[in-house]
Design an enzyme around this catalytic site. Sequence first.
Site, PDB file in Angstrom:
ATOM      1  N   ARG A 255       0.812  -1.215   0.000  1.00 15.53           N
ATOM      2  CA  ARG A 255       0.000   0.000   0.000  1.00 15.53           C
ATOM      3  C   ARG A 255       0.846   1.265   0.000  1.00 15.53           C
ATOM      4  NH1 ARG A 255      -5.247  -1.310   3.869  1.00 15.53           N
ATOM      5  NH2 ARG A 255      -5.895  -3.216   2.783  1.00 15.53           N
TER       6      ARG A 255
ATOM      7  N   ASP B 154     -15.654   8.904   9.219  1.00 12.45           N
ATOM      8  CA  ASP B 154     -14.561   7.977   8.974  1.00 12.45           C
ATOM      9  C   ASP B 154     -13.278   8.781   8.922  1.00 12.45           C
ATOM     10  OD1 ASP B 154     -14.589   4.838   7.845  1.00 12.45           O
ATOM     11  OD2 ASP B 154     -12.757   5.945   7.381  1.00 12.45           O
TER      12      ASP B 154
END
Length: 295
Positions: free
Chosen positions: A47, A148
């Site tokens: 990632r 979030d």
Amino acid sequence: MAKLSERSDGEKEFEFNHRDFDRVRDLIYKRAGISLSESKQEMVYSRLARRLRATGISSFATYLNMLEREVSSPEWESFTNALTTNLTSFFREEHHFPILAEHVRKKHGAIRIWCSASSTGEEPYSIAMTVCEALGTMSPHLQVIATDIDTNVLATASKGVYSVDRVEKLSAERVRKFFLKGKGRNEGSVMVRPELRELVSFEPLNLLDERWHIQGEFDAIFCRNVMIYFDKPTQSAILKKFVPLMKSDALLFAGHSENFLYVSNDFKLRGKTVYVLASADERQKKINAHDLNKG
């Protein structure tokens, strides 16, 4: 130290040693409270290698040095987004939604629900659908606040557009009632109906922040499948901050593998990973029992 990822020609693109991994673990823990296990090393490399390519930085050490040096860098947001896991679906852990429906049918006046780890939006939209069905209207007096830490998923959620396979497990009636099917260039996608989207507001929020901008009292809080990424002291601190935001009869929904009883005296289990606030007497009994065990 061996490098961890290979290009198509078999050569490693970036060196990523255990010291780099430990630095990443320390940074994401301090920034977002996420505790990465040793088994996540390959995932972290994969990632963050994308961030090195995107920024033109040639080594993990240089990239991490930059983050530590520039604490207000916009790259911090990308770094956090890259390491946030966003597994979700409509009506995930389906047993919670009949409990929510039963709860809101007993309420009078406005209903407020906080979805504290909303990901790409499937969970808060499922909450809104449940309330609409329970109250028999597409325009209930409802506010769902969906938050979030990952700003990328919030952008997706606010649009309310999904590939049609995301709703294939929903009944045909639910799809017809709550979604618009795409046509022409948009064929193969669905969009949440505007009436439903208006019931949900999406906002960035880091549960680790010392102060939350969330205010008022909620009839229910969904905090599902996010606590598993935090250690117990962090879980305890977050749960403590939930308490003043909950009405006396509010419900707290947890993920299927999460157990809050061992990290907080403020809640008791109602059943099926649903919690309610413990009374003052119940809290004191738990504290006394803990003190006795320590002794």
